[in-house]
Design a protein around this motif. Structure first.
Motif, PDB file in Angstrom:
ATOM      1  N   ASP A  26       1.029  -1.136   0.168  1.00  0.00           N
ATOM      2  CA  ASP A  26       0.428  -0.109   0.005  1.00  0.00           C
ATOM      3  C   ASP A  26       1.345   0.962  -0.323  1.00  0.00           C
ATOM      4  OD1 ASP A  26      -1.758   1.585  -0.146  1.00  0.00           O
ATOM      5  OD2 ASP A  26      -2.386   1.378   2.274  1.00  0.00           O
ATOM      6  N   TYR A 106       7.581   5.692  -2.824  1.00  0.00           N
ATOM      7  CA  TYR A 106       6.681   5.867  -2.353  1.00  0.00           C
ATOM      8  C   TYR A 106       5.723   7.642  -2.008  1.00  0.00           C
ATOM      9  CZ  TYR A 106       9.634   8.489   0.547  1.00  0.00           C
ATOM     10  OH  TYR A 106      10.478   9.636   1.409  1.00  0.00           O
TER      11      TYR A 106
ATOM     12  N   ARG B  24      11.703   8.456   7.195  1.00  0.00           N
ATOM     13  CA  ARG B  24      10.621   8.795   7.658  1.00  0.00           C
ATOM     14  C   ARG B  24       9.818   9.101   5.883  1.00  0.00           C
ATOM     15  NH1 ARG B  24       8.180   7.680  12.897  1.00  0.00           N
ATOM     16  NH2 ARG B  24      10.462   7.526  13.416  1.00  0.00           N
ATOM     17  N   GLY B  25       9.087   8.924   5.600  1.00  0.00           N
ATOM     18  CA  GLY B  25       7.972   9.472   4.659  1.00  0.00           C
ATOM     19  C   GLY B  25       6.567   9.288   4.832  1.00  0.00           C
ATOM     20  N   ASP B  26       6.051   9.857   4.048  1.00  0.00           N
ATOM     21  CA  ASP B  26       4.529   9.354   4.012  1.00  0.00           C
ATOM     22  C   ASP B  26       4.090   8.082   3.770  1.00  0.00           C
ATOM     23  OD1 ASP B  26       1.752   9.680   4.003  1.00  0.00           O
ATOM     24  OD2 ASP B  26       1.883  10.207   2.343  1.00  0.00           O
ATOM     25  N   VAL B  28       5.912   4.976   5.252  1.00  0.00           N
ATOM     26  CA  VAL B  28       6.697   4.599   5.180  1.00  0.00           C
ATOM     27  C   VAL B  28       7.827   5.431   6.116  1.00  0.00           C
ATOM     28  CG1 VAL B  28       8.269   5.666   3.734  1.00  0.00           C
ATOM     29  CG2 VAL B  28       8.559   3.632   3.563  1.00  0.00           C
ATOM     30  N   ILE B  30      11.961   4.227   7.236  1.00  0.00           N
ATOM     31  CA  ILE B  30      13.293   2.684   6.991  1.00  0.00           C
ATOM     32  C   ILE B  30      14.133   2.665   8.390  1.00  0.00           C
ATOM     33  CG2 ILE B  30      14.726   2.558   4.787  1.00  0.00           C
ATOM     34  CD1 ILE B  30      13.110   4.606   2.855  1.00  0.00           C
ATOM     35  N   TRP B  53       8.951  -4.926   5.145  1.00  0.00           N
ATOM     36  CA  TRP B  53       9.807  -5.776   3.918  1.00  0.00           C
ATOM     37  C   TRP B  53      11.199  -5.623   4.756  1.00  0.00           C
ATOM     38  CZ3 TRP B  53      13.434  -4.621   1.024  1.00  0.00           C
ATOM     39  CH2 TRP B  53      13.806  -5.197  -0.132  1.00  0.00           C
ATOM     40  N   ASN B  81       9.275 -10.442   3.284  1.00  0.00           N
ATOM     41  CA  ASN B  81       7.623  -9.333   3.220  1.00  0.00           C
ATOM     42  C   ASN B  81       7.163 -10.034   5.088  1.00  0.00           C
ATOM     43  OD1 ASN B  81       5.933  -7.060   2.627  1.00  0.00           O
ATOM     44  ND2 ASN B  81       4.872  -8.333   3.039  1.00  0.00           N
ATOM     45  N   PRO B  83       3.707  -9.669   6.862  1.00  0.00           N
ATOM     46  CA  PRO B  83       2.642  -8.631   6.961  1.00  0.00           C
ATOM     47  C   PRO B  83       2.784  -8.632   8.120  1.00  0.00           C
ATOM     48  CG  PRO B  83       2.401 -10.802   5.457  1.00  0.00           C
ATOM     49  CD  PRO B  83       3.242 -10.944   5.396  1.00  0.00           C
ATOM     50  N   VAL B  86       1.250 -10.677  11.276  1.00  0.00           N
ATOM     51  CA  VAL B  86       2.509 -12.179  11.350  1.00  0.00           C
ATOM     52  C   VAL B  86       2.896 -12.338  12.388  1.00  0.00           C
ATOM     53  CG1 VAL B  86       3.110 -13.598   9.517  1.00  0.00           C
ATOM     54  CG2 VAL B  86       1.539 -12.858   8.940  1.00  0.00           C
ATOM     55  N   ILE B 104      11.964  -2.188   5.796  1.00  0.00           N
ATOM     56  CA  ILE B 104      10.983  -1.029   5.149  1.00  0.00           C
ATOM     57  C   ILE B 104       9.532  -1.113   6.148  1.00  0.00           C
ATOM     58  CG2 ILE B 104       9.902   0.406   2.713  1.00  0.00           C
ATOM     59  CD1 ILE B 104      13.379  -0.223   3.167  1.00  0.00           C
ATOM     60  N   TYR B 106       5.924   0.117   5.962  1.00  0.00           N
ATOM     61  CA  TYR B 106       4.687   1.107   5.633  1.00  0.00           C
ATOM     62  C   TYR B 106       3.292   0.416   6.081  1.00  0.00           C
ATOM     63  CZ  TYR B 106       4.390  -3.660   2.343  1.00  0.00           C
ATOM     64  OH  TYR B 106       4.031  -4.759   2.339  1.00  0.00           O
ATOM     65  N   ARG B 107       1.944   0.873   6.111  1.00  0.00           N
ATOM     66  CA  ARG B 107       1.608   0.483   6.511  1.00  0.00           C
ATOM     67  C   ARG B 107       0.443  -0.510   5.696  1.00  0.00           C
ATOM     68  NH1 ARG B 107      -0.566   7.278   5.550  1.00  0.00           N
ATOM     69  NH2 ARG B 107       0.213   7.034   3.026  1.00  0.00           N
ATOM     70  N   THR B 108      -0.879  -0.780   6.298  1.00  0.00           N
ATOM     71  CA  THR B 108      -1.882  -1.027   5.687  1.00  0.00           C
ATOM     72  C   THR B 108      -2.884  -0.598   4.428  1.00  0.00           C
ATOM     73  OG1 THR B 108      -2.961  -1.710   7.955  1.00  0.00           O
ATOM     74  CG2 THR B 108      -1.035  -3.378   7.752  1.00  0.00           C
TER      75      THR B 108
END
Lengths: 108, 108
Positions: A26, A106, B24-26, B28, B30, B53, B81, B83, B86, B104, B106-108
């Motif tokens: 996403d 991203y 840091r980004g929108d 995401v 790292i 990831w 990856n 999820p 998990v 990495i 990242y949001r769901t």
């Protein structure tokens, strides 16, 4: 769930850059880039709608920006964030060995 | 814009895992993770709200999942990856050298 390997599946000869999307989530896309001697055409600037965080994991390369005179050399481990619409080009990549990059695209 | 290097600034001795957010980004984040011999406590499972990831860039390690009997060995270039939610743990990391991971989130 099985791990894959970033350094496998690289052809011995590269007539052009090899771009492979290795994961999509996403708002994020993870891409492997393999270069050997390729660079962006003179006068060409990438102008991307997404942010891109890049790291060089093998080999070496250089990036330059339209706004700025400096050419940034990248070696193993060098990383850099390129915000969307910051115009840039690949000045050179090592002609003698493969340069393997990881790029995290991203959204803004 | 100046590149930084993922493999610099790693202390010679690590009494515990070293976690460093390097970008840091929108949506995401790292992170660099450096381990040497550390593992998750027995019976402990990570249960994360975000997707993750991961790639091992140096050293080696293994991850196991609550649902599954297999222990997945990771070496230089191995990626996977995981999820959100998990449940997993780090079964082991190489005690003889540093293992450098890139994660990495990242949001769901």
């Amino acid at each position: 769930m099985k791990p894959e390997n970033l350094f496998t599946g690289i052809p011995a000869e590269l007539s052009e850059e090899l771009l492979t999307t290795i994961h999509r989530g996403d708002g994020v896309r993870i891409e492997r880039i393999v270069s050997q001697g390729q660079s962006s055409p003179q006068g060409f600037w990438y102008n991307q709608d997404e942010n891109e965080w890049i790291i060089v994991l093998e080999g070496s390369a250089a990036i330059e920006f339209e706004e700025g005179t400096e050419v940034l050399e990248l070696h193993r481990g060098s990383y850099l964030n390129i915000p969307a619409h910051v115009r840039h080009r690949v000045a050179w990549t090592d002609p003698h060995q493969k340069t393997v990059w990881l790029a995290i695209h991203y959204r803004t």
